[in-house]
Design an enzyme around this catalytic site. Sequence first.
Site, PDB file in Angstrom:
ATOM      1  N   SER A   1      -3.834   3.090   8.283  1.00  0.00           N
ATOM      2  CA  SER A   1      -3.237   1.880   8.779  1.00  0.00           C
ATOM      3  C   SER A   1      -3.840   1.185   9.757  1.00  0.00           C
ATOM      4  O   SER A   1      -4.750   0.330   9.821  1.00  0.00           O
ATOM      5  CB  SER A   1      -1.788   2.114   8.846  1.00  0.00           C
ATOM      6  OG  SER A   1      -1.079   0.767   9.128  1.00  0.00           O
ATOM      7  N   ARG A   2      -3.579   1.596  11.045  1.00  0.00           N
ATOM      8  CA  ARG A   2      -3.994   1.040  12.335  1.00  0.00           C
ATOM      9  C   ARG A   2      -4.119   2.402  13.469  1.00  0.00           C
ATOM     10  O   ARG A   2      -3.182   2.837  13.628  1.00  0.00           O
ATOM     11  CB  ARG A   2      -3.098  -0.017  12.932  1.00  0.00           C
ATOM     12  CG  ARG A   2      -3.371  -1.541  12.164  1.00  0.00           C
ATOM     13  CD  ARG A   2      -4.751  -1.858  12.514  1.00  0.00           C
ATOM     14  NE  ARG A   2      -4.936  -3.182  11.552  1.00  0.00           N
ATOM     15  CZ  ARG A   2      -5.348  -3.315  10.195  1.00  0.00           C
ATOM     16  NH1 ARG A   2      -5.815  -2.177   9.498  1.00  0.00           N
ATOM     17  NH2 ARG A   2      -5.619  -4.569   9.952  1.00  0.00           N
TER      18      ARG A   2
ATOM     19  N   ASP B   1      -8.476   7.355   8.965  1.00  0.00           N
ATOM     20  CA  ASP B   1      -9.600   6.409   8.847  1.00  0.00           C
ATOM     21  C   ASP B   1      -9.499   5.366   9.696  1.00  0.00           C
ATOM     22  O   ASP B   1     -10.384   4.297   9.639  1.00  0.00           O
ATOM     23  CB  ASP B   1      -9.350   5.618   7.112  1.00  0.00           C
ATOM     24  CG  ASP B   1     -10.444   4.662   6.769  1.00  0.00           C
ATOM     25  OD1 ASP B   1     -11.511   5.343   6.731  1.00  0.00           O
ATOM     26  OD2 ASP B   1     -10.213   3.413   6.652  1.00  0.00           O
TER      27      ASP B   1
ATOM     28  N   ILE C   1       0.729  -1.171  -0.036  1.00  0.00           N
ATOM     29  CA  ILE C   1       0.132  -0.170  -0.151  1.00  0.00           C
ATOM     30  C   ILE C   1       0.827   1.221  -0.093  1.00  0.00           C
ATOM     31  O   ILE C   1       0.649   2.159  -0.869  1.00  0.00           O
ATOM     32  CB  ILE C   1      -0.976   0.086   1.224  1.00  0.00           C
ATOM     33  CG1 ILE C   1      -2.175  -1.044   1.029  1.00  0.00           C
ATOM     34  CG2 ILE C   1      -1.612   1.364   1.391  1.00  0.00           C
ATOM     35  CD1 ILE C   1      -2.802  -1.384   2.267  1.00  0.00           C
TER      36      ILE C   1
ATOM     37  N   HIS D   1     -13.208   3.910   9.041  1.00  0.00           N
ATOM     38  CA  HIS D   1     -12.566   2.700   8.583  1.00  0.00           C
ATOM     39  C   HIS D   1     -13.073   2.067   7.296  1.00  0.00           C
ATOM     40  O   HIS D   1     -13.426   0.837   7.466  1.00  0.00           O
ATOM     41  CB  HIS D   1     -12.332   1.521   9.790  1.00  0.00           C
ATOM     42  CG  HIS D   1     -11.275   0.727   9.766  1.00  0.00           C
ATOM     43  ND1 HIS D   1     -10.757   0.129  10.767  1.00  0.00           N
ATOM     44  CD2 HIS D   1     -10.857   0.097   8.640  1.00  0.00           C
ATOM     45  CE1 HIS D   1      -9.873  -0.850  10.386  1.00  0.00           C
ATOM     46  NE2 HIS D   1      -9.722  -0.622   9.079  1.00  0.00           N
TER      47      HIS D   1
ATOM     48  N   GLU E   1     -12.779   0.759  17.608  1.00  0.00           N
ATOM     49  CA  GLU E   1     -13.727   1.138  16.517  1.00  0.00           C
ATOM     50  C   GLU E   1     -15.060   0.134  16.959  1.00  0.00           C
ATOM     51  O   GLU E   1     -14.739  -1.094  17.082  1.00  0.00           O
ATOM     52  CB  GLU E   1     -13.273   0.740  15.342  1.00  0.00           C
ATOM     53  CG  GLU E   1     -12.049   1.560  14.852  1.00  0.00           C
ATOM     54  CD  GLU E   1     -11.133   1.079  13.694  1.00  0.00           C
ATOM     55  OE1 GLU E   1     -10.508   1.932  13.187  1.00  0.00           O
ATOM     56  OE2 GLU E   1     -11.308   0.114  13.380  1.00  0.00           O
TER      57      GLU E   1
ATOM     58  N   CYS F   1       2.162   1.265   7.918  1.00  0.00           N
ATOM     59  CA  CYS F   1       3.037   0.365   8.574  1.00  0.00           C
ATOM     60  C   CYS F   1       2.220  -0.882   9.458  1.00  0.00           C
ATOM     61  O   CYS F   1       1.032  -0.230  10.158  1.00  0.00           O
ATOM     62  CB  CYS F   1       4.205   0.747   9.616  1.00  0.00           C
ATOM     63  SG  CYS F   1       3.359   2.150  10.667  1.00  0.00           S
ATOM     64  N   PRO F   2       2.361  -1.785   9.382  1.00  0.00           N
ATOM     65  CA  PRO F   2       1.636  -2.698  10.490  1.00  0.00           C
ATOM     66  C   PRO F   2       1.847  -2.443  11.885  1.00  0.00           C
ATOM     67  O   PRO F   2       2.743  -2.014  12.236  1.00  0.00           O
ATOM     68  CB  PRO F   2       2.116  -4.123  10.112  1.00  0.00           C
ATOM     69  CG  PRO F   2       3.613  -3.925   9.680  1.00  0.00           C
ATOM     70  CD  PRO F   2       3.458  -2.456   9.105  1.00  0.00           C
TER      71      PRO F   2
END
Length: 315
Positions: free
Chosen positions: A233-234, A258, A158, A282, A263, A205-206
Site C-alpha cells: 500500500s504505502r 513493495d 485491492i 514498488h 523512494e 489502506c490509503p
Amino acid sequence: MRIIVTDGYTLNPGDLSWSGIEKWGEVVVYDRSTEAQLHERCAAADIILTNKVQITENLINQIPTLKLIAVTATGYNCVDVEAARKRNIVVCNVPDYGTASVAQHTMALLLEMTNRIGVHAASVKQGAWERSSDFCYTIGNLTELTGKTFGIIGLGKIGTKVADLANAFGMHVIYHSRHPKDTMIARYTDLPTLCATSDIISLHCPLTNENKGFVNRDLLLRMKPAAMLINTSRGQLIHEQDLADALNSGKIAGAALDVLSTEPPAGTNPLLTAKNCIITPHNAWMSREARERMMNITTQNVENFLNGSPVNVVS
C-alpha cells in the site's frame, strides 16, 4: 493545447504510446523532472500529467494557463489539491487500474515468505543440491497456507481481490477497515483482535494523517511471533525502525514490502538490512496490462475534461 508529462518513464518506458493524448494538442513528455526544472518546463502548460512529481502551490500559482492536473496514479498526495481548487483547476486521478496486478504481487510476496522459492532456486544454482546427501532439502521452514488466518487492513478494491485469492488458498480471512462492509468474503473484526489472531497481515489502506506510522512497536507486539506482515500500500503506514527492531529480535517472523517511506530509499533505511525482510521496488502496479489501463484511463480523463464532462475528479 499544451500538455506536459512531468515524469512519464515509469508509466511508459517505451512499450506504450502517448498517441491517445497527442490528438488533443502538443504533448511534451519528460521521463523525469526535478523540482528545479518544473517551473520552466510547465510554464505555459494547459494540462499537466504527473505520477510522483510534486505539483506544489507555488508551481500552480505560477502557471496562469493551467486548467487540468491529471495524476497518472490512484494516490494524488503529490498535488496540492487545495491550491488547485482555489484556482478552479481540476485534479483527476486513475482510481482502478492495478487491482489485479497488486493483488497478484501481494500473493507472490506471501508465497516467497512461505515457500522461499527464490532462496531455494538460488541455492540449486550455487550447487547445494548437487552436494546434498538426500534427494531433497529445505532452507528454513516451509509453511502451508490452508487453515491459516489472513488479516487484511483496508477492504477496498485491492483488499477485496486479495481476500478472494486468500480464500482460494483455504485461509480464514478477516479484515478491519474504518467502515465495516456487508460482505461474505471476509469477517470484520477490530484492529487489536486482527493483530493478535492473524498469521499473515496485509496492508491495503490509503495513507491518511490519522494512520501514518500506525504499524508501530505497540501493534507489532500484539502480533504472533510466527506472524508475517505484507505491505503493498504505502510505506509511511509503517514505523520502519520499529518493524526492523521487531524482525531483528524475532518478535515477528517476517515481512514482505513493495513500498518504503522514501523512494528510492536511503542506504540507511533499517529495513534494507533487517532479518527476514523481503523488499521489492514498488513495482506491484507495473505489469504491462495495468500500465495500459492507466494510460487508457488517463487518456479518457483528458478527453472528458476537454469535452466539458470531467471524470475521476478529486478536487
